[in-house]
Design a protein around this motif. Structure first.
Motif, PDB file in Angstrom:
ATOM      1  N   UNK A 147      46.038 -39.739  53.348  1.00 53.71           N
ATOM      2  CA  UNK A 147      46.297 -39.954  54.780  1.00 53.71           C
ATOM      3  C   UNK A 147      45.010 -40.083  55.591  1.00 53.71           C
ATOM      4  N   UNK A 148      43.880 -39.702  55.021  1.00 57.61           N
ATOM      5  CA  UNK A 148      42.632 -39.736  55.776  1.00 57.61           C
ATOM      6  C   UNK A 148      42.293 -41.112  56.327  1.00 57.61           C
ATOM      7  N   UNK A 149      42.397 -42.141  55.498  1.00 58.50           N
ATOM      8  CA  UNK A 149      42.066 -43.487  55.963  1.00 58.50           C
ATOM      9  C   UNK A 149      43.074 -43.968  56.995  1.00 58.50           C
ATOM     10  N   UNK A 150      44.321 -43.494  56.899  1.00 63.49           N
ATOM     11  CA  UNK A 150      45.313 -43.870  57.908  1.00 63.49           C
ATOM     12  C   UNK A 150      44.953 -43.259  59.268  1.00 63.49           C
ATOM     13  N   UNK A 151      44.512 -41.996  59.246  1.00 61.31           N
ATOM     14  CA  UNK A 151      44.073 -41.373  60.495  1.00 61.31           C
ATOM     15  C   UNK A 151      42.881 -42.116  61.091  1.00 61.31           C
ATOM     16  N   UNK A 152      41.985 -42.555  60.220  1.00 60.92           N
ATOM     17  CA  UNK A 152      40.827 -43.325  60.676  1.00 60.92           C
ATOM     18  C   UNK A 152      41.284 -44.582  61.411  1.00 60.92           C
ATOM     19  N   UNK A 153      42.221 -45.315  60.822  1.00 65.69           N
ATOM     20  CA  UNK A 153      42.684 -46.553  61.455  1.00 65.69           C
ATOM     21  C   UNK A 153      43.493 -46.283  62.718  1.00 65.69           C
ATOM     22  N   UNK A 154      44.271 -45.211  62.744  1.00 67.82           N
ATOM     23  CA  UNK A 154      44.983 -44.864  63.977  1.00 67.82           C
ATOM     24  C   UNK A 154      43.981 -44.553  65.087  1.00 67.82           C
ATOM     25  N   UNK A 155      42.953 -43.775  64.738  1.00 65.19           N
ATOM     26  CA  UNK A 155      41.944 -43.405  65.731  1.00 65.19           C
ATOM     27  C   UNK A 155      41.189 -44.630  66.230  1.00 65.19           C
ATOM     28  N   UNK A 156      40.711 -45.455  65.295  1.00 65.31           N
ATOM     29  CA  UNK A 156      39.970 -46.651  65.706  1.00 65.31           C
ATOM     30  C   UNK A 156      40.859 -47.611  66.494  1.00 65.31           C
ATOM     31  N   UNK A 157      42.097 -47.774  66.068  1.00 64.50           N
ATOM     32  CA  UNK A 157      43.027 -48.639  66.798  1.00 64.50           C
ATOM     33  C   UNK A 157      43.268 -48.136  68.209  1.00 64.50           C
ATOM     34  N   UNK A 158      43.418 -46.812  68.348  1.00 62.75           N
ATOM     35  CA  UNK A 158      43.646 -46.239  69.673  1.00 62.75           C
ATOM     36  C   UNK A 158      42.427 -46.438  70.570  1.00 62.75           C
ATOM     37  N   UNK A 159      41.246 -46.248  70.007  1.00 69.20           N
ATOM     38  CA  UNK A 159      40.019 -46.436  70.793  1.00 69.20           C
ATOM     39  C   UNK A 159      39.896 -47.878  71.254  1.00 69.20           C
ATOM     40  N   UNK A 160      40.093 -48.826  70.345  1.00 64.21           N
ATOM     41  CA  UNK A 160      39.999 -50.241  70.711  1.00 64.21           C
ATOM     42  C   UNK A 160      41.054 -50.605  71.745  1.00 64.21           C
ATOM     43  N   UNK A 161      42.258 -50.085  71.575  1.00 65.15           N
ATOM     44  CA  UNK A 161      43.337 -50.386  72.515  1.00 65.15           C
ATOM     45  C   UNK A 161      43.008 -49.860  73.914  1.00 65.15           C
ATOM     46  N   UNK A 162      42.569 -48.616  73.997  1.00 63.62           N
ATOM     47  CA  UNK A 162      42.222 -48.023  75.296  1.00 63.62           C
ATOM     48  C   UNK A 162      41.063 -48.779  75.934  1.00 63.62           C
ATOM     49  N   UNK A 163      40.047 -49.089  75.155  1.00 64.35           N
ATOM     50  CA  UNK A 163      38.900 -49.812  75.704  1.00 64.35           C
ATOM     51  C   UNK A 163      39.274 -51.217  76.154  1.00 64.35           C
ATOM     52  N   UNK A 164      40.199 -51.864  75.436  1.00 65.06           N
ATOM     53  CA  UNK A 164      40.598 -53.205  75.869  1.00 65.06           C
ATOM     54  C   UNK A 164      41.399 -53.142  77.163  1.00 65.06           C
ATOM     55  N   UNK A 165      42.213 -52.121  77.332  1.00 64.08           N
ATOM     56  CA  UNK A 165      42.938 -51.941  78.602  1.00 64.08           C
ATOM     57  C   UNK A 165      41.949 -51.654  79.731  1.00 64.08           C
ATOM     58  N   UNK A 166      40.967 -50.790  79.479  1.00 60.05           N
ATOM     59  CA  UNK A 166      39.944 -50.506  80.489  1.00 60.05           C
ATOM     60  C   UNK A 166      39.153 -51.761  80.834  1.00 60.05           C
ATOM     61  N   UNK A 167      38.880 -52.589  79.837  1.00 61.35           N
ATOM     62  CA  UNK A 167      38.127 -53.830  80.067  1.00 61.35           C
ATOM     63  C   UNK A 167      38.855 -54.753  81.027  1.00 61.35           C
ATOM     64  N   UNK A 168      40.179 -54.777  80.924  1.00 62.66           N
ATOM     65  CA  UNK A 168      40.969 -55.667  81.770  1.00 62.66           C
ATOM     66  C   UNK A 168      41.196 -55.064  83.153  1.00 62.66           C
ATOM     67  N   UNK A 169      41.402 -53.760  83.218  1.00 63.23           N
ATOM     68  CA  UNK A 169      41.810 -53.139  84.481  1.00 63.23           C
ATOM     69  C   UNK A 169      40.676 -52.529  85.301  1.00 63.23           C
ATOM     70  N   UNK A 170      39.680 -51.955  84.653  1.00 61.74           N
ATOM     71  CA  UNK A 170      38.657 -51.200  85.376  1.00 61.74           C
ATOM     72  C   UNK A 170      37.320 -51.941  85.428  1.00 61.74           C
ATOM     73  N   UNK A 171      36.842 -52.359  84.282  1.00 60.20           N
ATOM     74  CA  UNK A 171      35.527 -52.979  84.211  1.00 60.20           C
ATOM     75  C   UNK A 171      35.605 -54.444  84.607  1.00 60.20           C
ATOM     76  N   UNK A 172      34.794 -54.821  85.525  1.00 59.25           N
ATOM     77  CA  UNK A 172      34.729 -56.227  85.941  1.00 59.25           C
ATOM     78  C   UNK A 172      33.334 -56.737  85.623  1.00 59.25           C
ATOM     79  N   UNK A 173      33.147 -57.096  84.371  1.00 58.88           N
ATOM     80  CA  UNK A 173      31.844 -57.577  83.939  1.00 58.88           C
ATOM     81  C   UNK A 173      31.618 -58.999  84.415  1.00 58.88           C
ATOM     82  N   UNK A 174      30.395 -59.272  84.763  1.00 55.63           N
ATOM     83  CA  UNK A 174      30.013 -60.610  85.196  1.00 55.63           C
ATOM     84  C   UNK A 174      29.651 -61.435  83.975  1.00 55.63           C
TER      85      UNK A 174
END
Length: 177
Positions: free
Chosen positions: A1-28
């Motif tokens: 299960x260790x590698x599954x936890x790794x992918x859940x964690x990485x997937x969650x981080x990427x998902x949260x950061x992509x939502x923040x990229x669209x909603x909060x961060x306004x990069x030029x």
């Protein structure tokens, strides 16, 4: 299960950061990219924002910038021969990669799957080039969409049970990443 936890964690981080990229961060857009697109007015605006944030004066105008001339070999289309050839050349500019693959080719299934995965990744290039050029998505929208889809596939990877499923999910992830 260790590698599954790794992918859940990485997937969650990427998902949260992509939502923040669209909603909060306004990069030029970077001034370098804007120049290659012939958007001189936006270059000056971006540089003025950067100068203001840094507390530095900037007295550059779009006319002054244009007086320096055009960017050589800059094309607006992602499908131009010049831009495509630069990317394709990057795939073959190192002979050591070919020698390495030849030396370890006894691992047939591993390299077959690697070849399939990389071939699928080639389909992502024209899709991304097309999406970047559309007004609906643009560069920012394409980046956000591919980050969300990659996060979804990252979560999906935790459910892989067979080698065929592994190949399918990894190939699909390669297309969008």
């Amino acid at each position: 299960m260790g590698w599954r936890y790794l992918h859940w964690t990485l997937g969650a981080i990427v998902f949260v950061l992509s939502i923040l990229r669209v909603t909060v961060l306004r990069l030029q857009h970077s001034p370098k990219w804007l120049i290659t697109q012939g958007r001189d007015t936006e270059v000056v605006e971006t540089l003025q924002k950067i100068a203001t944030e840094a507390g530095r004066p900037l007295d550059l105008t779009a006319e002054q910038l244009r007086s320096y001339g055009d960017v050589k070999d800059a094309e607006k289309s992602a499908w131009s021969f010049k831009r495509l050839s630069v990317h394709v050349y990057g795939l073959f500019n190192n002979p050591e990669v070919g020698v390495f693959c030849e030396c370890v080719s006894s691992n047939y299934i591993t390299w077959k799957n690697y070849a399939i995965t990389q071939l699928c990744g080639l389909f992502g290039l024209p899709l991304a080039a097309y999406a970047v050029e559309t007004k609906l998505l643009g560069r920012r929208g394409t980046l956000a969409l591919t980050a969300i889809v990659t996060a979804i596939f990252q979560f999906g990877y935790t459910q892989v049970k067979t080698p065929e499923q592994n190949l399918g999910v990894v190939s699909a992830t390669t297309i969008f990443s």
